[in-house]
Design an enzyme around this catalytic site. Sequence first.
Site, PDB file in Angstrom:
ATOM      1  N   GLU A  21      80.871  50.186 126.902  1.00 38.89           N
ATOM      2  CA  GLU A  21      80.663  49.443 125.839  1.00 38.89           C
ATOM      3  C   GLU A  21      80.082  49.971 124.669  1.00 38.89           C
ATOM      4  O   GLU A  21      78.918  50.697 124.914  1.00 38.89           O
ATOM      5  CB  GLU A  21      79.848  48.148 126.409  1.00 38.89           C
ATOM      6  CG  GLU A  21      79.813  47.198 125.411  1.00 38.89           C
ATOM      7  CD  GLU A  21      79.082  45.861 125.985  1.00 38.89           C
ATOM      8  OE1 GLU A  21      79.634  45.225 126.916  1.00 38.89           O
ATOM      9  OE2 GLU A  21      78.150  45.467 125.448  1.00 38.89           O
ATOM     10  N   ASP A 113      75.662  33.601 121.070  1.00 41.52           N
ATOM     11  CA  ASP A 113      74.398  32.797 120.818  1.00 41.52           C
ATOM     12  C   ASP A 113      74.017  32.299 119.531  1.00 41.52           C
ATOM     13  O   ASP A 113      74.658  32.963 118.621  1.00 41.52           O
ATOM     14  CB  ASP A 113      73.165  33.798 121.197  1.00 41.52           C
ATOM     15  CG  ASP A 113      73.086  34.146 122.693  1.00 41.52           C
ATOM     16  OD1 ASP A 113      73.130  33.195 123.436  1.00 41.52           O
ATOM     17  OD2 ASP A 113      73.058  35.254 122.999  1.00 41.52           O
TER      18      ASP A 113
END
Length: 305
Positions: A21, A113
């Site tokens: 990632e 978020d």
Amino acid sequence: MSMVRLGDKIRGREDLRVSFEFFPPKTEKMEETLWDSIKRLEPLQPNFVSVTYGAGGSTRERTHATVARIVKETSLKPAAHLTCVGASREEVDEVVQAYWDAGIRHIVALRGDMPELGTPYKPHEKGYQSVPELIRGIKAIGDFEVSVSAYPERHPESPDGDADLRLLQDKIEAGATRAITQFTFDSSIYGTFMERVEKAGIKVPIVPGIMPTTNFKGISRMAEKCGATVPGWLADYYEGLDDDLTTRKLIAAAVAVEQVHDLERMGFRDFHFYTLNQADLTYAICHILGLKPSTKPTPGLKAAE
Ligand code: FAD
């Protein structure tokens, strides 16, 4: 306690699948570091590499530019992260369509978020209300492979771990075929988590997220925010090393290798490395695990004598 020691070579690594990632770079210098890292890790032939989507969709263009360049300039298969936060369905669909048009065929679908730290999550009025809804929207645009998140220690906003697993089931029913976990340092947590996963009848691969930690203070803050426990022994390992990056790196590699060995004994064969755009640690860890480059790798940084 691990039974496989560092240095015990695991043979036949065709069975081991890794993914890496990255996050989209903010500056030219960061872009250079990212591309050095991608080129260095490419010969390890990861299953896929993923690129994160900034909080509140703040990296929409940069995530797109990074995955599109990976498609164009490398042999890697990129996965683009995407969140539902702060955007209407139309806006999210535009991003998905643009990924498809750029040749991206894998999305990591997430809730995300709120941009203001600590604010309880509130879906956008006209946006996707949940990840299963987002996945259905993605699948309506193209036949993407979809990965999602999983939380061995429970998401901080979840009423209980069972709610997380019910949600994971819904994501799978909507089309997700892989769950990547939030990082967790205590491998024994995976034991109880996988028992619950099996009991819930979840069949898709659960891929542990491995976080090699050089910045212990930073990771501790991140862990607190995302509900991951930082074991006392890990804090002990890093004690007194604030000004000693070299030793912190060595410890980070040793801890990550030991965790992967522990998890392999539990039956895991897929691992997702949070590289933080730094290749050398992940490269070294994969090398110890037996993953050797298929072609000559880009030389690493010259080690200090
Ligand atoms: P979900 O699994 O859908 O839900 C998590 C929890 O939130 C559940 O307990 C659920 O009950 C609750 N919840 C779900 N919907 C609602 C709702 N409508 N109202 C109230 N509560 C709700 N963040 C980024 O910004 N960009 C990234 O690229 C990124 N990549 C990630 C990759 C991985 C592998 C992981 C594990 C996390 C990543 N995150 C990323 C962080 C993630 O966005 C946060 O953890 C976020 O809080 C939850 O997103 P999710 O998709 O995991 O949520």
